[in-house]
Every structure is written in structure tokens, then in C-alpha cells.
Motif scaffolding. Structure first.
Motif, PDB file in Angstrom:
ATOM      1  N   ASP A   1      -1.323  -1.838   6.206  1.00  0.00           N
ATOM      2  CA  ASP A   1      -1.135  -1.033   7.416  1.00  0.00           C
ATOM      3  C   ASP A   1       0.301  -1.102   7.925  1.00  0.00           C
ATOM      4  O   ASP A   1       0.791  -0.143   8.539  1.00  0.00           O
ATOM      5  CB  ASP A   1      -2.082  -1.513   8.523  1.00  0.00           C
ATOM      6  CG  ASP A   1      -3.546  -1.262   8.215  1.00  0.00           C
ATOM      7  OD1 ASP A   1      -3.837  -0.617   7.188  1.00  0.00           O
ATOM      8  OD2 ASP A   1      -4.404  -1.699   9.004  1.00  0.00           O
TER       9      ASP A   1
ATOM     10  N   ILE B   1      -0.104  -2.474  15.579  1.00  0.00           N
ATOM     11  CA  ILE B   1      -1.094  -2.267  14.519  1.00  0.00           C
ATOM     12  C   ILE B   1      -1.791  -3.576  14.181  1.00  0.00           C
ATOM     13  O   ILE B   1      -3.018  -3.617  14.007  1.00  0.00           O
ATOM     14  CB  ILE B   1      -0.427  -1.653  13.272  1.00  0.00           C
ATOM     15  CG1 ILE B   1       0.061  -0.230  13.575  1.00  0.00           C
ATOM     16  CG2 ILE B   1      -1.399  -1.634  12.094  1.00  0.00           C
ATOM     17  CD1 ILE B   1       0.823   0.418  12.443  1.00  0.00           C
TER      18      ILE B   1
ATOM     19  N   ILE C   1      -0.981   6.092   4.751  1.00  0.00           N
ATOM     20  CA  ILE C   1       0.443   5.768   4.643  1.00  0.00           C
ATOM     21  C   ILE C   1       1.207   6.896   3.949  1.00  0.00           C
ATOM     22  O   ILE C   1       2.385   7.128   4.236  1.00  0.00           O
ATOM     23  CB  ILE C   1       0.683   4.427   3.933  1.00  0.00           C
ATOM     24  CG1 ILE C   1       0.214   4.457   2.481  1.00  0.00           C
ATOM     25  CG2 ILE C   1       0.016   3.288   4.687  1.00  0.00           C
ATOM     26  CD1 ILE C   1       0.584   3.186   1.702  1.00  0.00           C
TER      27      ILE C   1
ATOM     28  N   ASP D   1      -5.750  -4.365  14.379  1.00  0.00           N
ATOM     29  CA  ASP D   1      -6.514  -4.892  13.235  1.00  0.00           C
ATOM     30  C   ASP D   1      -7.230  -6.193  13.598  1.00  0.00           C
ATOM     31  O   ASP D   1      -8.391  -6.394  13.230  1.00  0.00           O
ATOM     32  CB  ASP D   1      -5.580  -5.133  12.041  1.00  0.00           C
ATOM     33  CG  ASP D   1      -5.183  -3.849  11.336  1.00  0.00           C
ATOM     34  OD1 ASP D   1      -5.859  -2.829  11.553  1.00  0.00           O
ATOM     35  OD2 ASP D   1      -4.201  -3.865  10.575  1.00  0.00           O
TER      36      ASP D   1
ATOM     37  N   TYR E   1      -5.413  -5.288   4.791  1.00  0.00           N
ATOM     38  CA  TYR E   1      -4.970  -4.812   6.099  1.00  0.00           C
ATOM     39  C   TYR E   1      -3.461  -4.898   6.248  1.00  0.00           C
ATOM     40  O   TYR E   1      -2.872  -4.203   7.084  1.00  0.00           O
ATOM     41  CB  TYR E   1      -5.636  -5.611   7.215  1.00  0.00           C
ATOM     42  CG  TYR E   1      -7.125  -5.388   7.360  1.00  0.00           C
ATOM     43  CD1 TYR E   1      -7.823  -4.552   6.495  1.00  0.00           C
ATOM     44  CD2 TYR E   1      -7.850  -6.026   8.349  1.00  0.00           C
ATOM     45  CE1 TYR E   1      -9.187  -4.359   6.613  1.00  0.00           C
ATOM     46  CE2 TYR E   1      -9.224  -5.840   8.489  1.00  0.00           C
ATOM     47  CZ  TYR E   1      -9.887  -5.012   7.605  1.00  0.00           C
ATOM     48  OH  TYR E   1     -11.238  -4.818   7.734  1.00  0.00           O
TER      49      TYR E   1
ATOM     50  N   ILE F   1      -6.563   3.954   3.118  1.00  0.00           N
ATOM     51  CA  ILE F   1      -5.272   3.377   3.509  1.00  0.00           C
ATOM     52  C   ILE F   1      -4.120   4.124   2.853  1.00  0.00           C
ATOM     53  O   ILE F   1      -3.127   4.478   3.515  1.00  0.00           O
ATOM     54  CB  ILE F   1      -5.226   1.887   3.135  1.00  0.00           C
ATOM     55  CG1 ILE F   1      -6.267   1.100   3.934  1.00  0.00           C
ATOM     56  CG2 ILE F   1      -3.837   1.315   3.392  1.00  0.00           C
ATOM     57  CD1 ILE F   1      -6.412  -0.343   3.495  1.00  0.00           C
TER      58      ILE F   1
ATOM     59  N   CYS G   1      -8.885   1.391  -0.113  1.00  0.00           N
ATOM     60  CA  CYS G   1      -7.481   1.736  -0.309  1.00  0.00           C
ATOM     61  C   CYS G   1      -7.268   3.235  -0.482  1.00  0.00           C
ATOM     62  O   CYS G   1      -6.123   3.693  -0.422  1.00  0.00           O
ATOM     63  CB  CYS G   1      -6.909   0.966  -1.497  1.00  0.00           C
ATOM     64  SG  CYS G   1      -6.665  -0.794  -1.133  1.00  0.00           S
TER      65      CYS G   1
ATOM     66  N   ARG H   1      -7.029   6.506   8.419  1.00  0.00           N
ATOM     67  CA  ARG H   1      -7.159   5.139   8.947  1.00  0.00           C
ATOM     68  C   ARG H   1      -6.441   5.084  10.292  1.00  0.00           C
ATOM     69  O   ARG H   1      -5.202   5.040  10.345  1.00  0.00           O
ATOM     70  CB  ARG H   1      -6.608   4.109   7.973  1.00  0.00           C
ATOM     71  CG  ARG H   1      -6.746   2.675   8.489  1.00  0.00           C
ATOM     72  CD  ARG H   1      -6.587   1.637   7.400  1.00  0.00           C
ATOM     73  NE  ARG H   1      -6.459   0.297   7.964  1.00  0.00           N
ATOM     74  CZ  ARG H   1      -7.467  -0.457   8.414  1.00  0.00           C
ATOM     75  NH1 ARG H   1      -8.703   0.029   8.373  1.00  0.00           N
ATOM     76  NH2 ARG H   1      -7.259  -1.651   8.902  1.00  0.00           N
TER      77      ARG H   1
ATOM     78  N   PRO I   1      -5.673   2.820  12.655  1.00  0.00           N
ATOM     79  CA  PRO I   1      -4.598   1.868  12.985  1.00  0.00           C
ATOM     80  C   PRO I   1      -3.246   2.266  12.413  1.00  0.00           C
ATOM     81  O   PRO I   1      -2.217   2.115  13.080  1.00  0.00           O
ATOM     82  CB  PRO I   1      -5.101   0.547  12.375  1.00  0.00           C
ATOM     83  CG  PRO I   1      -6.585   0.673  12.370  1.00  0.00           C
ATOM     84  CD  PRO I   1      -6.839   2.124  12.054  1.00  0.00           C
ATOM     85  N   ILE I   2      -3.223   2.789  11.191  1.00  0.00           N
ATOM     86  CA  ILE I   2      -1.955   3.217  10.596  1.00  0.00           C
ATOM     87  C   ILE I   2      -1.377   4.390  11.369  1.00  0.00           C
ATOM     88  O   ILE I   2      -0.161   4.502  11.557  1.00  0.00           O
ATOM     89  CB  ILE I   2      -2.157   3.586   9.115  1.00  0.00           C
ATOM     90  CG1 ILE I   2      -2.521   2.340   8.305  1.00  0.00           C
ATOM     91  CG2 ILE I   2      -0.911   4.244   8.531  1.00  0.00           C
ATOM     92  CD1 ILE I   2      -2.877   2.611   6.860  1.00  0.00           C
TER      93      ILE I   2
END
Length: 512
Positions: free
Chosen positions: A433, A415, A221, A419, A430, A217, A214, A262, A264-265
Motif C-alpha cells: 500500500d 495509509i 497502485i 491498515d 499490506y 492491490i 494482489c 483498494r 487505503p491505497i
């Protein structure tokens, strides 16, 4: 009177006090959030922001798995900062098992178990060295500066606390700016309740399990929410072209850095495309403007080149972040091939579960379970209904938001697809995300819907949705209490029992 009973009375007192503040007759539903020179309004907004940050940040140190008491493999960011200080990119462990080196495929968990080798869990292993495959950007933003300034390592969960606090500030700031730009009638109660609730939704899992996973993550974000803030300000708020380019530069920089946290984000950077279309509409694309746009986009090129260079220096491949070399629950060395993972029906089913997966309610306190994103927090379904309103669609056309709204519907799907395709299994974390994007979409559509309501109806709508938002915050707190992923209640079952008794006002009525 017992302490448990007193704590329970206080807790329920706070609950009903908030509901009282959100009652239908509350001025929170009639006062616009934009009113200037209202000191009480400013104090209340600052208090809600501070309370949201404190409630999300303070509990992060409760679990020994994440607060540094039992670091295990959760201190990789700290170790990588030390490695950079020593002048190399790998984590210098002195206990590499020769039998691990001798395996034909060290990434196969069955082969590792059969050979009974010792290894460092959830690291990347390549050419006989261990690497951290989590995004490196937090090391440069926090861990390395802290190490250089103080001479000590920054405990990983503290970095998550910082990123979460800045993310929440970004949510409140972005929503305030959106309100002033597109729906100035929005009530103060709705602005504050949605800002707080959507902050909780976006980060609740990081509150429960803050270190390492996290950290990456929350950093991503955090950078993305501020990237959206800068880009939206550049396109919809700034009047001077030069000022727009300046804000767009900062939007590009924060957005590009998210790829190093990260990836994907960071796909949320696709939101830039509809914003660029809005910015260019009605403008003549001159050579001067072209140069300014290249300057604004230059962070993507620079940061992208640096990340590829970093990857190449570690794995001899500019596009390999380390996933293929993870020592974890599955052999991911073949995940680089799209067609090796893509199975249409299975992928579609996994994406459906990502958003609407359902798990029966638990019969033990705190009773909640983890479902798909939309079932975890049904308030996020509102855009699907709001967009059906002709008034909302009219506001979207008038404010040039059509493609922006469309992209906010599509990016979470992209996204989720990423994932599902590139992870051995989709875990609850996840969902972080996409939560923040779904929350932004919900706030936008809700605000546009509110803009078209008559005063009396708007007041009722503000009351109902504010209460719903508050109950959503309560659910986030309950989800935090679920014993899961080595969090606080996982380690301290007796603490969960005490919390249950507080909720039950000291009574033994429960399901334990």
C-alpha cells in the motif's frame, strides 16, 4: 560439468556483469538520462523496462495456488464477472450451509468452528448470499471485457500481470517526467537503476502471490501511479490551461477508480490538494476556471456515486464495502466504529512495526525475513537524510514542491494508520500500500540532492546508489523465494533446494 554448476556460473556471471556496467568509470554515470537523439540510450532504457516487466510478470504463474490449478477461493473476480453476465451482484454458490444461516453471528470464527459449518472462506456473507468484498473496478476494466470478447474467463493472476506491467510503465514514465521537470542532470544509470529497483520494491509481493489479494492491490497502485503522472503533468509540465485541465481529468478518473480497487491505497489522492494549491497560485479563480476545475474533478463525483450505489445494492449501506461481513480469521462486524478499534498506544506500536518492525535473519536459504517497510528496503530511508540538506530544501522551495514533499511523508502514515485500524492483523502484502509512495518520495529527494552535487561527486554518488539499487533488486528476488503464503517455494521445497545449490555453484554447503 553439471547443469546446476552451469546455471550457477551463468547466474553469478549476470550478477558481476551488471556490477561491471555500474562500475565507477561507466558512462552510465556521466551521461544524462535526458539526452535526446541518442538511439543507444533509448534502446537501453527500453531494454531495462522490458526486462523489469518480464522478471516481475513471468514468475507469477509458478504457484498452483495462484495460477488457476488450485483456484480454491482465489477465483472470485472470475466468478463475479460471471455473476454480472447473469444479471446479479452476488456470487451464486449452490452449497450454502443452513447451519451458517442459523448462527446468531456467522462472522465469529469461533462460532463457525463450534457449529462445524461449511462456508466459503474470505467472502462477504450478507442476507444469505455470498459477495466479493474486494474492489469491483478490476472486473469492469479487465475481467468482464475479456469474458465478453473471448467467451472464457480471465484467470485472475493474468489480470495482476497486466496491472503490474502497466504499473512499471507508469513508474518509468513518471520518473522520466519528474527528471525532465526538476533535475535534468540526473545520470542515465541512476534513472534506470532507481526506476527498476523501485518497481521491484513496489510489486515483489504480487510476483510471489499474484491472485485475488494482489489483484486488487496491483490494480490500485497501477491506477494511482498513472493518476500521479497525469496530475503532475497537468501542474508542472503543461503550459496551456486547457491542456492542464484535460490531464487533470484523467488524473481524477484513474485516482477515483483506485477507490474501487483498494480504498487505503486510494487515500493517496490527497496528493491532489498540494498540487491544486500550486496550480492556483498566481491564477485568478474566475467562473470559467471554476467550471473547468469542477469538470476535472467530476470523475471523483461520478465514480464515488457509482461505488456507493453498488455498496447500497449489496449491503444496504453506501459506505460498506463488505469488510464487516467477511468470513475470515476475525469477526470484523464491529470494525465500522472508529472508537471500537482505536487504542492510542497499541495503534502507535502497530504503526511503528509497520515501518520499522524487525525480525531476526533466517538461518535457512534464502536467509531474508520480512521486516517493516523501511527495514525491508533501507534505501527508502534516504529522504530522511536528503531533506536535511540545505541544497535540497532550496530546490524544493524553488520548484514549489514543499507541500507535495510533505504530503508524500504524511500519506504513508495515514495509509498505515488505516491498515492498522481496519485489519485484524497487518500482513506483509499490506506494505504494498505504501511502498510505491515511499519510492516516489525517495526518487524525488534523491534527484533534488543530485542536482546540487559537483560533477565528480555526482558521478560517485550515481555509482554508489546504482549499486545499492541493484542489490535491492537482488533482495526482492530473495524475498520472492521465501516459502510464504502458498507461493511457489511453499509448494515446491525441492525447487528451493535446487535454487540454493545454483547459488552455491552446485555445492552441498548450506543450511539444509
Amino acid at each position: 560439468m553439471s547443469k546446476t554448476l552451469l546455471a550457477g556460473i551463468f547466474l553469478w556471471g549476470v550478477f558481476f556483469a551488471v556490477l561491471l556496467c555500474l562500475r565507477p568509470g561507466s558512462p552510465l554515470h556521466t551521461v544524462s538520462f535526458e539526452i535526446k537523439n541518442r538511439r543507444k540510450t533509448e534502446y537501453l532504457s527500453a531494454a531495462v523496462l522490458a526486462m523489469t516487466i518480464l522478471l516481475c510478470v513471468l514468475p507469477m504463474g509458478l504457484s498452483p495456488s495462484y495460477n488457476g490449478e488450485k483456484p480454491d477461493y482465489m477465483n472470485q473476480y472470475e466468478l463475479l464477472a460471471e455473476s454480472f453476465m447473469e444479471g446479479h451482484l452476488y456470487i451464486d454458490y449452490d452449497d450454502i450451509d443452513p447451519e451458517l444461516l442459523a448462527l446468531d453471528n456467522p462472522y465469529d470464527p469461533d462460532a463457525r468452528e463450534a457449529a462445524d459449518v461449511s462456508f466459503h472462506w474470505d467472502h462477504a456473507f450478507y442476507n444469505g448470499r455470498y459477495y466479493m468484498y474486494f474492489g469491483v473496478v478490476p472486473v469492469f476494466l479487465l475481467f468482464l471485457p475479456y469474458r465478453l470478447i473471448t467467451g472464457t474467463s480471465l484467470t485472475t493472476y493474468h489480470a495482476t500481470q497486466i496491472f503490474v506491467a502497466l504499473f512499471i510503465c507508469g513508474v518509468f514514465s513518471l520518473f522520466y517526467m519528474l527528471g525532465r521537470a526538476f533535475f535534468k542532470r540526473l545520470s542515465l544509470g541512476l534513472y534506470l537503476s532507481l526506476s527498476a529497483a523501485f518497481s521491484f520494491i513496489s510489486v515483489w509481493y504480487a510476483v510471489s502471490a499474484p491472485a485475488l489479494y494482489c489483484t486488487a492491490i496491483s490494480a490500485a497502485i497501477c491506477l494511482e501511479i498513472w493518476s500521479f503522472f497525469f496530475f503532475i503533468r497537468a501542474v508542472f509540465v503543461c503550459e496551456k490551461e486547457s491542456t492542464s485541465i484535460r490531464y487533470a481529468f484523467w488524473g481524477s478518473l484513474t485516482g477515483a477508480l483506485a477507490f474501487g480497487c483498494r480504498p487505503p491505497i486510494a487515500l493517496a489522492n490527497l496528493f491532489v490538494l498540494p498540487l491544486l494549491a500550486v496550480f492556483l497560485k498566481g491564477r485568478t479563480l474566475t467562473f470559467r476556471l471554476g467550471k473547468q476545475l469542477v469538470l476535472a474533478a467530476s470523475p471523483y463525483l461520478v465514480v464515488g456515486a457509482l461505488l456507493m450505489l453498488y455498496n447500497y445494492a449489496r449491503f444496504d449501506n453506501p459506505f460498506e464495502f463488505g469488510q464487516a461481513y467477511q468470513l475470515t480469521i476475525a469477526d470484523q462486524s464491529h470494525y465500522g466504529s472508529f472508537f471500537s478499534r482505536f487504542q492510542p498506544l497499541k495503534t502507535f506500536d502497530s504503526i511503528c512495526k509497520f515501518f520499522v518492525g524487525y525480525t531476526p535473519m533466517s538461518d535457512q536459504f534464502p536467509f531474508v525475513t520480512f521486516d517493516g517497510t523501511l527495514l525491508n528496503f533501507p534505501i527508502l530511508v534516504l529522504p530522511l537524510f536528503g531533506i536535511a540538506s540545505e541544497g535540497v530544501r532550496g530546490e524544493i522551495r524553488e520548484n514549489r514542491l514543499r507541500y507535495c514533499i510533505m504530503s508524500l511523508f504524511l500519506i504513508p502514515l495515514l495509509i498505515a494508520f488505516t491498515d492498522v485500524l481496519w485489519a485484524p492483523t497487518v500482513l506483509e502484502r499490506y506494505h504494498m500500500d505504501v511502498y510505491w509512495i515511499l519510492c516516489l518520495l525517495c526518487f524525488l529527494v534523491t534527484g533534488l540532492y543530485y542536482q546540487n552535487l559537483a560533477a565528480k561527486t555526482a558521478k560517485k554518488f550515481s555509482c554508489v546508489l546504482s549499486v545499492w539499487a541493484f542489490l535491492t533488486i537482488c533482495k526482492c528476488i530473495f524475498m520472492f523465494l521465501v516459502p510464504y503464503d502458498y507461493n511457489f517455494t511453499f509448494y515446491y521445497v525441492e525447487a528451493l533446494e535446487k535454487i540454493r545449490k545454483i547459488f552455491m555453484l552446485g555445492r552441498g554447503v548450506g543450511l539444509y
